[in-house]
Design a protein around this motif. Structure first.
Motif, PDB file in Angstrom:
ATOM      1  N   ASP A 190       0.829  -1.210   0.000  1.00 48.22           N
ATOM      2  CA  ASP A 190       0.000   0.000   0.000  1.00 48.22           C
ATOM      3  C   ASP A 190       0.863   1.259   0.000  1.00 48.22           C
ATOM      4  O   ASP A 190       0.600   2.214   0.737  1.00 48.22           O
ATOM      5  N   ASP A 191       1.903   1.256  -0.809  1.00 46.28           N
ATOM      6  CA  ASP A 191       2.823   2.380  -0.990  1.00 46.28           C
ATOM      7  C   ASP A 191       3.566   2.755   0.303  1.00 46.28           C
ATOM      8  O   ASP A 191       4.010   3.887   0.475  1.00 46.28           O
ATOM      9  N   ALA A 192       3.686   1.810   1.205  1.00 48.91           N
ATOM     10  CA  ALA A 192       4.500   2.004   2.409  1.00 48.91           C
ATOM     11  C   ALA A 192       5.615   0.967   2.397  1.00 48.91           C
ATOM     12  O   ALA A 192       5.421  -0.163   1.925  1.00 48.91           O
ATOM     13  N   VAL A 193       6.779   1.336   2.903  1.00 50.15           N
ATOM     14  CA  VAL A 193       7.859   0.382   3.072  1.00 50.15           C
ATOM     15  C   VAL A 193       7.695  -0.287   4.431  1.00 50.15           C
ATOM     16  O   VAL A 193       7.616   0.386   5.465  1.00 50.15           O
ATOM     17  N   VAL A 194       7.615  -1.592   4.416  1.00 47.96           N
ATOM     18  CA  VAL A 194       7.387  -2.374   5.626  1.00 47.96           C
ATOM     19  C   VAL A 194       8.670  -3.108   5.993  1.00 47.96           C
ATOM     20  O   VAL A 194       9.211  -3.864   5.178  1.00 47.96           O
ATOM     21  N   ALA A 195       9.167  -2.918   7.198  1.00 51.91           N
ATOM     22  CA  ALA A 195      10.409  -3.558   7.640  1.00 51.91           C
ATOM     23  C   ALA A 195      10.101  -4.706   8.588  1.00 51.91           C
ATOM     24  O   ALA A 195       9.255  -4.582   9.475  1.00 51.91           O
ATOM     25  N   THR A 196      10.794  -5.835   8.403  1.00 47.45           N
ATOM     26  CA  THR A 196      10.669  -6.960   9.328  1.00 47.45           C
ATOM     27  C   THR A 196      11.618  -6.748  10.515  1.00 47.45           C
ATOM     28  O   THR A 196      12.499  -5.901  10.476  1.00 47.45           O
ATOM     29  N   PRO A 197      11.449  -7.509  11.599  1.00 46.29           N
ATOM     30  CA  PRO A 197      12.184  -7.221  12.838  1.00 46.29           C
ATOM     31  C   PRO A 197      13.700  -7.166  12.725  1.00 46.29           C
ATOM     32  O   PRO A 197      14.328  -6.306  13.348  1.00 46.29           O
ATOM     33  N   MET A 198      14.348  -8.049  11.968  1.00 43.28           N
ATOM     34  CA  MET A 198      15.804  -8.057  11.955  1.00 43.28           C
ATOM     35  C   MET A 198      16.393  -6.931  11.111  1.00 43.28           C
ATOM     36  O   MET A 198      17.592  -6.671  11.177  1.00 43.28           O
ATOM     37  N   LEU A 199      15.563  -6.240  10.345  1.00 52.56           N
ATOM     38  CA  LEU A 199      16.009  -5.047   9.624  1.00 52.56           C
ATOM     39  C   LEU A 199      15.590  -3.801  10.376  1.00 52.56           C
ATOM     40  O   LEU A 199      16.394  -2.918  10.654  1.00 52.56           O
ATOM     41  N   SER A 200      14.326  -3.726  10.720  1.00 51.04           N
ATOM     42  CA  SER A 200      13.759  -2.633  11.501  1.00 51.04           C
ATOM     43  C   SER A 200      14.185  -1.275  10.948  1.00 51.04           C
ATOM     44  O   SER A 200      14.090  -1.044   9.744  1.00 51.04           O
ATOM     45  N   SER A 201      14.706  -0.380  11.782  1.00 43.39           N
ATOM     46  CA  SER A 201      15.015   0.994  11.366  1.00 43.39           C
ATOM     47  C   SER A 201      16.102   1.080  10.303  1.00 43.39           C
ATOM     48  O   SER A 201      16.226   2.107   9.627  1.00 43.39           O
ATOM     49  N   TYR A 202      16.897   0.028  10.156  1.00 44.23           N
ATOM     50  CA  TYR A 202      17.935   0.059   9.127  1.00 44.23           C
ATOM     51  C   TYR A 202      17.323   0.190   7.730  1.00 44.23           C
ATOM     52  O   TYR A 202      18.008   0.581   6.786  1.00 44.23           O
ATOM     53  N   ALA A 203      16.055  -0.141   7.583  1.00 45.68           N
ATOM     54  CA  ALA A 203      15.395  -0.009   6.280  1.00 45.68           C
ATOM     55  C   ALA A 203      15.425   1.422   5.778  1.00 45.68           C
ATOM     56  O   ALA A 203      15.406   1.664   4.568  1.00 45.68           O
ATOM     57  N   TRP A 204      15.492   2.367   6.727  1.00 51.52           N
ATOM     58  CA  TRP A 204      15.458   3.787   6.350  1.00 51.52           C
ATOM     59  C   TRP A 204      16.798   4.478   6.575  1.00 51.52           C
ATOM     60  O   TRP A 204      16.890   5.692   6.537  1.00 51.52           O
ATOM     61  N   ASP A 205      17.830   3.697   6.821  1.00 52.41           N
ATOM     62  CA  ASP A 205      19.172   4.249   7.018  1.00 52.41           C
ATOM     63  C   ASP A 205      19.896   4.289   5.676  1.00 52.41           C
ATOM     64  O   ASP A 205      20.205   3.244   5.102  1.00 52.41           O
ATOM     65  N   PRO A 206      20.190   5.477   5.149  1.00 50.64           N
ATOM     66  CA  PRO A 206      20.823   5.560   3.821  1.00 50.64           C
ATOM     67  C   PRO A 206      22.220   4.950   3.770  1.00 50.64           C
ATOM     68  O   PRO A 206      22.723   4.634   2.690  1.00 50.64           O
ATOM     69  N   GLU A 207      22.861   4.761   4.923  1.00 48.42           N
ATOM     70  CA  GLU A 207      24.207   4.199   4.950  1.00 48.42           C
ATOM     71  C   GLU A 207      24.207   2.675   5.066  1.00 48.42           C
ATOM     72  O   GLU A 207      25.264   2.055   4.980  1.00 48.42           O
ATOM     73  N   TYR A 208      23.041   2.085   5.255  1.00 50.99           N
ATOM     74  CA  TYR A 208      22.979   0.632   5.389  1.00 50.99           C
ATOM     75  C   TYR A 208      23.140  -0.024   4.014  1.00 50.99           C
ATOM     76  O   TYR A 208      22.592   0.452   3.012  1.00 50.99           O
ATOM     77  N   ASP A 209      23.875  -1.120   3.966  1.00 46.18           N
ATOM     78  CA  ASP A 209      24.106  -1.860   2.725  1.00 46.18           C
ATOM     79  C   ASP A 209      22.792  -2.494   2.259  1.00 46.18           C
ATOM     80  O   ASP A 209      22.323  -3.477   2.827  1.00 46.18           O
ATOM     81  N   ARG A 210      22.208  -1.950   1.230  1.00 47.87           N
ATOM     82  CA  ARG A 210      20.888  -2.369   0.788  1.00 47.87           C
ATOM     83  C   ARG A 210      20.891  -3.699   0.043  1.00 47.87           C
ATOM     84  O   ARG A 210      19.852  -4.236  -0.309  1.00 47.87           O
ATOM     85  N   GLU A 211      22.084  -4.223  -0.205  1.00 49.97           N
ATOM     86  CA  GLU A 211      22.195  -5.520  -0.878  1.00 49.97           C
ATOM     87  C   GLU A 211      22.571  -6.622   0.118  1.00 49.97           C
ATOM     88  O   GLU A 211      22.901  -7.732  -0.285  1.00 49.97           O
ATOM     89  N   ARG A 212      22.492  -6.337   1.414  1.00 56.13           N
ATOM     90  CA  ARG A 212      23.059  -7.221   2.417  1.00 56.13           C
ATOM     91  C   ARG A 212      22.191  -8.446   2.737  1.00 56.13           C
ATOM     92  O   ARG A 212      22.687  -9.438   3.246  1.00 56.13           O
ATOM     93  N   SER A 213      20.924  -8.388   2.452  1.00 60.09           N
ATOM     94  CA  SER A 213      20.007  -9.434   2.882  1.00 60.09           C
ATOM     95  C   SER A 213      20.416 -10.809   2.363  1.00 60.09           C
ATOM     96  O   SER A 213      20.856 -10.963   1.230  1.00 60.09           O
ATOM     97  N   GLN A 214      20.254 -11.821   3.220  1.00 56.61           N
ATOM     98  CA  GLN A 214      20.460 -13.212   2.821  1.00 56.61           C
ATOM     99  C   GLN A 214      19.179 -13.843   2.289  1.00 56.61           C
ATOM    100  O   GLN A 214      19.151 -15.020   1.968  1.00 56.61           O
TER     101      GLN A 214
END
Length: 250
Positions: A190-214
């Motif tokens: 619904d046009d919102a970014v939804v983060a799961t618990p192990m990502l949480s606020s890092y979803a909105w951190d521009p310095e977080y490696d966005r390709e890191r997910s396993q």
């Protein structure tokens, strides 16, 4: 001090094995015990709300969940991250296992909740079998799980301060069970970014490696989108939890 440095310091005299964590089958009981700092314990309903959310999110097919409340403990600070990262809470749990304190450790997760600030990171910390998080006053204000979280399989909720606090709590519990940030995902609903618990606020951190997910996914573009939270662990996090046998490696 990082996690490996801390364990190197404490591990010379006290190994994780001292805490009586033994390998167990994946179908056995997962034991989680929650303690509150004396300040956190002054808020009505905190322990009950934590038990409710842990039960809703950790009741997986891999185990029978047992959540207990250990009571109030005296700590030197309400800074939850510092209490674990600098060794005070892990040592208290270890001393309890050795009979030196009135703390009876759980075999899987020993969680301390304080009244620490949730405005300045880090707000919590997790090590193998041990975790801590602040925000007790926000947890006390949190709605019932059935009221806050939708009834869909992704368990989506608004990103309020109380909900975010509980999300961080789940994040640190995940670390205590061996999950890393790379077991977190984010998706668009619904046009919102939804983060799961192990990502949480890092979803909105521009310095977080966005390709890191396993999990085989990347973090979607958050520009112009609302922030919401999923109270369901990602599929790859659940697979990792299904393989948990009592051993946690760094």
């Amino acid at each position: 001090m990082n996690r490996r440095a801390f364990l190197g310091t404490v591990g010379s005299t006290l190994s994780l094995g001292t805490l009586a964590y033994t390998t167990r089958g994946a179908t056995d009981t997962l034991e989680v015990c929650v303690w509150l700092s004396e300040q956190a314990a002054t808020y009505d309903g905190v322990a009950e709300r934590i038990r409710e959310y842990l039960t809703a999110t950790l009741s997986l097919e891999s185990w029978t969940l047992a959540v207990s409340i250990g009571g109030a403990v005296s700590v030197s600070s309400e800074d939850a991250a510092r209490l674990t990262s600098r060794g005070e809470w892990p040592m208290a749990v270890a001393e309890g296992a050795l009979g030196g304190r009135d703390i009876e450790p759980a075999s899987d997760v020993n969680l301390l909740v304080t009244d620490g600030s949730m405005e300045t990171a880090p707000t919590g910390y997790g090590l193998p079998h041990v975790a801590s998080v602040g925000g007790a006053r926000h947890i006390a204000a949190l709605e019932l799980f059935a009221t806050l979280v939708d009834d869909g399989p992704r368990s989506i909720a608004p990103n309020t301060t109380p909900a975010h606090t509980m999300h961080v709590l789940l994040h640190e519990v995940g670390h205590a069970l061996g999950l890393g940030h790379e077991h977190g995902t984010a998706f668009v609903a619904d046009d919102a970014v939804v983060a799961t618990p192990m990502l949480s606020s890092y979803a909105w951190d521009p310095e977080y490696d966005r390709e890191r997910s396993q999990c085989g996914t990347t973090i979607p573009d958050t520009t112009g989108r609302h922030r919401t939270l999923s109270f369901s662990f990602s599929s790859c996090a659940r697979r990792r939890l299904a393989a948990y046998d009592g051993e946690v490696s760094l």
